[in-house]
Structures are given as C-alpha cells and as structure tokens.
Motif scaffolding. Structure first.
Motif, PDB file in Angstrom:
ATOM      1  N   SER A 157      -2.843   1.710  12.894  1.00  0.00           N
ATOM      2  CA  SER A 157      -3.782   0.939  12.075  1.00  0.00           C
ATOM      3  C   SER A 157      -3.238  -0.465  11.838  1.00  0.00           C
ATOM      4  O   SER A 157      -2.114  -0.775  12.196  1.00  0.00           O
ATOM      5  CB  SER A 157      -4.016   1.629  10.726  1.00  0.00           C
ATOM      6  OG  SER A 157      -2.935   1.383   9.839  1.00  0.00           O
TER       7      SER A 157
ATOM      8  N   GLN B  15      -3.021  -1.458   8.721  1.00  0.00           N
ATOM      9  CA  GLN B  15      -2.712  -1.370   7.295  1.00  0.00           C
ATOM     10  C   GLN B  15      -1.231  -1.639   7.056  1.00  0.00           C
ATOM     11  O   GLN B  15      -0.383  -0.767   7.291  1.00  0.00           O
ATOM     12  CB  GLN B  15      -3.091  -0.002   6.745  1.00  0.00           C
ATOM     13  CG  GLN B  15      -4.569   0.246   6.739  1.00  0.00           C
ATOM     14  CD  GLN B  15      -4.897   1.617   6.161  1.00  0.00           C
ATOM     15  OE1 GLN B  15      -4.026   2.384   5.751  1.00  0.00           O
ATOM     16  NE2 GLN B  15      -6.176   1.924   6.139  1.00  0.00           N
TER      17      GLN B  15
ATOM     18  N   ARG C 198       0.853  -1.190   0.000  1.00  0.00           N
ATOM     19  CA  ARG C 198       0.000   0.000   0.000  1.00  0.00           C
ATOM     20  C   ARG C 198       0.892   1.244   0.000  1.00  0.00           C
ATOM     21  O   ARG C 198       1.977   1.225   0.554  1.00  0.00           O
ATOM     22  CB  ARG C 198      -0.862   0.058   1.260  1.00  0.00           C
ATOM     23  CG  ARG C 198      -1.967  -0.961   1.324  1.00  0.00           C
ATOM     24  CD  ARG C 198      -2.832  -0.700   2.580  1.00  0.00           C
ATOM     25  NE  ARG C 198      -3.933  -1.626   2.645  1.00  0.00           N
ATOM     26  CZ  ARG C 198      -3.870  -2.838   3.190  1.00  0.00           C
ATOM     27  NH1 ARG C 198      -2.743  -3.256   3.720  1.00  0.00           N
ATOM     28  NH2 ARG C 198      -4.918  -3.620   3.198  1.00  0.00           N
TER      29      ARG C 198
ATOM     30  N   TYR D 255       3.836  -0.545   8.903  1.00  0.00           N
ATOM     31  CA  TYR D 255       2.398  -0.285   8.999  1.00  0.00           C
ATOM     32  C   TYR D 255       2.147   1.210   9.062  1.00  0.00           C
ATOM     33  O   TYR D 255       2.975   1.967   9.581  1.00  0.00           O
ATOM     34  CB  TYR D 255       1.829  -0.892  10.289  1.00  0.00           C
ATOM     35  CG  TYR D 255       1.686  -2.381  10.261  1.00  0.00           C
ATOM     36  CD1 TYR D 255       0.473  -2.973   9.932  1.00  0.00           C
ATOM     37  CD2 TYR D 255       2.758  -3.206  10.582  1.00  0.00           C
ATOM     38  CE1 TYR D 255       0.331  -4.349   9.921  1.00  0.00           C
ATOM     39  CE2 TYR D 255       2.624  -4.582  10.574  1.00  0.00           C
ATOM     40  CZ  TYR D 255       1.410  -5.152  10.240  1.00  0.00           C
ATOM     41  OH  TYR D 255       1.276  -6.514  10.224  1.00  0.00           O
TER      42      TYR D 255
END
Length: 133
Positions: free
Chosen positions: A101, A103, A68, A97
């Motif tokens: 979060s 994520q 991401r 990350y």
C-alpha cells in the motif's frame, strides 16, 4: 523526509503477537526496533565481509514520526537510504509502510556513527563505505 529514489533499500517485516500493546496495535517502541532492523539489514546486504568485520555502527540520535497504527495481520515494508555524512557520522532515513500500500506508518531520521571494531573509536567514513551505501 521521504525519498522516492528507486535505488533505496527495501526490507520486509512481519508484525508479531508480542509487538501488540494493550491498545490493540503495534507499540511505538517496536517501530524504533524496525528502524534499526531495516538499517542493519541494509548494511548486512551491502557490505562485504571484510568491511563488516572491521567496522561497527552505533546510533547517536533517533527522530521518529508515528503517522498510522500497524496491526497484527500487517506486513511492513521498510525502505532506507543514507543522507549527508560528516567525518564518522551520517544520517539514515527509514520509512515504514503497510506492505502493498501507499500507507506510510512511520518515518525516521537516525544519526549513526562508524566505529573501528578493533579500537571502538569513531572512524571517518571513507569512500569505499559510501560507495556501497
């Protein structure tokens, strides 16, 4: 690759304006820099001064998966732990990350080699070093 072991080392990073590329997110090479920063922070935290003065680490191999994008306003939480070792080498894992979060932005596996600082030659990883990592 991910390890949910709560004993792994954590290091907080802040995205800087110079980390942003022409696409408006953090450039891929910055993630690699963060992997090394997290690993270095772990060694500097864990190793006593006498070990830091006697030994150096060099990277032999990086494997990284970009999952991401990160952006200018992000803080990044890096986690690291070591894996198997053989002779002078061991594998270190790093996950990055978005802070606060779940994520996962990137994950890496890096092979490091321990060097004797005086001779600059590979040095077998002794139990005293493994104990702190």
């Amino acid at each position: 690759m991910e390890n949910k072991n709560p004993a792994k080392f954590s290091h907080l990073l802040q995205v800087q304006p110079e980390d942003i590329d022409m696409m408006g997110h953090v450039n891929n090479v910055v993630y690699l820099r963060w992997v090394q920063e997290v690993a270095t922070a772990h060694w500097n935290y864990a190793a006593p001064d006498n070990l830091k003065s006697r030994y150096l680490w060099v990277v032999l191999r990086h494997e990284i998966d970009y999952l991401r994008p990160a952006f200018l306003t992000d803080q990044i939480q890096g986690f690291t732990w070591v894996g198997a070792h053989q002779g002078a080498k061991f594998d270190r894992f790093v996950t990055l990350y978005r802070a606060g979060s779940d994520q996962l932005l990137a994950q890496a596996k890096t092979t490091w080699c321990l060097l004797d600082a005086a001779t600059m030659r590979p040095k077998r990883i002794d139990p005293d070093i493994l104990a702190i990592l």
